[in-house]
Design a protein around this motif. Structure first.
Motif, PDB file in Angstrom:
ATOM      1  N   THR A 127      42.208  44.422  64.713  1.00  0.00           N
ATOM      2  CA  THR A 127      40.842  43.893  64.753  1.00  0.00           C
ATOM      3  C   THR A 127      40.264  44.177  66.136  1.00  0.00           C
ATOM      4  O   THR A 127      41.019  44.494  67.071  1.00  0.00           O
ATOM      5  CB  THR A 127      40.839  42.383  64.492  1.00  0.00           C
TER       6      THR A 127
ATOM      7  N   SER B 206      39.523  42.350  68.433  1.00  0.00           N
ATOM      8  CA  SER B 206      40.130  41.518  69.479  1.00  0.00           C
ATOM      9  C   SER B 206      41.483  42.056  69.932  1.00  0.00           C
ATOM     10  O   SER B 206      41.968  41.722  71.016  1.00  0.00           O
ATOM     11  CB  SER B 206      40.292  40.080  68.990  1.00  0.00           C
ATOM     12  N   THR B 207      42.128  42.897  69.101  1.00  0.00           N
ATOM     13  CA  THR B 207      43.433  43.452  69.470  1.00  0.00           C
ATOM     14  C   THR B 207      43.333  44.908  69.907  1.00  0.00           C
ATOM     15  O   THR B 207      44.351  45.540  70.186  1.00  0.00           O
ATOM     16  CB  THR B 207      44.420  43.362  68.288  1.00  0.00           C
TER      17      THR B 207
END
Length: 500
Positions: free
Chosen positions: A481, A483-484
């Motif tokens: 995602t 965020s990663t």
């Protein structure tokens, strides 16, 4: 209009061509190869037979261009040298636009028209890109000039032949070049002999048939256009302003104002121009606006088709309109001529500023070397590598393999691509990091002892992308995602845990 001197002819050729050569060289030096150029390199690396076999699955309409790059490879190579053909196309088109402006509106107009094209961001980008657009634009410019010569030549046969041949070249490089070629009918009906319109229709048959054949070849590969999204009026304004090299790339409201000024300049010059100016100026205005209008209508009613790269030929029309407006000052000095010329010069400055910015600070599509460097510095042998390459994103896997120096991965791609598109998610195991070497992993292998999964993708993988993978590996991919991950220019690199 008096016949231009040899010096005048030299000026309208050398100055635009020199500007184009300088700006495309700067752009070239600042822009690394990106995924579409790696696709060019990948297909051009194959033998002609295997190239045609590979493009029967994807990129079928680009096969003629790939064959050309393959033929030029012994001289130019399959790295950045592939751009030489595009750079030549851009520089030569700048000179031809100058010649057209001079023939139609005078030497001053020719100088400004050629220069306006040469400093346009859209043209500069096409000239520093190993894709077919700059060469297709050149072929269209040749066709226009050849058609124009038939109006005055004692024996126009050569002009008609060149027009027809150039049209065929233009559409086999990019089928949408049929749009500007169709507009040349405006020029044909201006000839002294009315029968020239019928001749135009006859000699246009070859490029029309070539267009149909190219479209038929690409019908089964419509998924290549899946990267295009639905458009609205705002998108149409931004696309047109960018294609005409008038956009400062800041806000759609500013683009709308710039386009309004451009149209006002064109219409004012059309009204103020002499009778001999009106037909070519009408053609230039139509060339600037009509392709975008048509593709926008098709995008709204049929399927998304509008993109800047598909209307780049319009930049020729915009340059000619600007040149004609400035050239009015060489003929008349009345108030409205001064207003039109000043507005055209403002447009030239805006476009030139954007062109210089695009050359110095180009939009970078990908940076596979940076992604490979990150993996090389942080990964460990045994980690998994997943390269995501959707059907419409050819060149991602090959680009990463080339940039990372993974010769085995590159060889595997070249061996398998003629058999069909690569898997959307290519799962591999990292065998070593210095040098970076990987090996294929079956998607059903859920017991892989890797500690980390590295995912290279243009955007985060979707649920559809993960279909067909072993559930354990698919579960690891699902952690990719925003965020990663980390966006490196136009590509994402995700690092997610994936315990065996």
């Amino acid at each position: 209009m008096s016949r231009p001197t040899a010096l005048a002819r030299a000026v309208v050729i050398t100055i635009p061509a020199g500007l184009a050569a300088l700006l495309v060289a700067v752009r070239w030096s600042n822009a690394p190869l990106w995924r579409d150029e790696f696709a060019t390199s990948m297909y051009a690396s194959l033998s002609p037979g295997r190239l045609l076999e590979a493009t029967s699955h994807v990129d079928g309409v680009l096969a003629p261009y790939y064959l050309l790059v393959h033929a030029l490879a012994p001289l130019a190579g399959l790295g950045e040298g592939m751009r030489w053909a595009s750079a030549f196309g851009f520089v030569a088109t700048s000179a031809l636009v100058g010649i057209l402006g001079q023939r139609w509106f005078g030497t001053v107009s020719g100088l400004f028209a050629g220069s306006a094209f040469a400093i346009g961001a859209a043209g500069i980008a096409s000239g520093a890109n190993a894709r077919p657009y700059a060469l297709s634009i050149l072929a269209v410019a040749v066709a226009i000039l050849a058609l124009d010569t038939t109006r005055t030549a004692r024996s126009p046969a050569a002009g008609w032949i060149v027009y027809s041949a150039a049209g065929v070249v233009a559409v086999i490089l990019q089928p949408l070049a049929a749009l500007p070629l169709a507009l040349t009918v405006i020029l044909s009906v201006s000839a002294p002999r009315a029968r020239n319109a019928a001749i135009w229709a006859a000699v246009s048959i070859p490029w029309f048939v070539a267009t149909l054949l190219m479209i038929l070849r690409g019908l089964g590969q419509r998924g290549q256009l899946d990267w295009l999204s639905r458009v609205d009026a705002r998108d149409a304004v931004q696309t047109l302003a960018a294609a005409l090299s008038l956009s400062p790339g800041r806000a759609v409201a500013f683009d709308a104002v710039v386009l309004a000024v451009f149209l006002a300049v064109g219409l004012l010059t059309l009204v103020r121009g002499t009778r001999s100016w009106r037909r070519p100026l009408l053609f230039a205005l139509a060339l600037a606006v009509a392709p975008t209008a048509l593709l926008f209508a098709m995008s709204v009613t049929i399927r998304p088709l509008l993109a800047e790269r598909y209307v780049l030929w319009s930049s020729i029309g915009a340059a000619l309109v600007i040149g004609a407006a400035v050239g009015r000052l060489a003929v008349e000095h009345r108030l409205w001529d001064v207003v039109g010329a000043c507005a055209a010069i403002v447009l030239l400055i805006v476009g030139g500023a954007r062109g210089a910015e695009s050359a110095l600070y180009p939009l970078r599509g990908d940076d596979f070397p940076a992604i490979a460097s990150d993996i090389r510095s942080s990964a460990q042998p045994g980690d998994l590598l997943v390269v995501v390459q959707r059907y419409e994103q050819g060149g991602v896997a090959y680009g990463f393999a080339e940039a990372s120096g993974d010769r085995g991965y590159r060889r595997e791609i070249l061996q398998t691509v003629p058999d069909g598109p690569l898997p959307v998610l290519g799962v591999r195991r990292i065998e070593s990091v210095d040098p970076l070497r990987t090996s294929p992993v079956a998607s059903k292998d859920a017991t892989d002892p890797s500690r980390t999964m590295w995912i290279v993708s243009i955007w985060p993988p979707t649920l559809e992308d993960r279909s067909g993978l072993d559930p354990a590996i698919a579960a690891c991919v699902s952690h990719a995602t925003p965020s990663t991950g980390r966006l490196i220019h136009g590509s994402w690199l995700f690092r997610v845990p994936c315990p065996g």
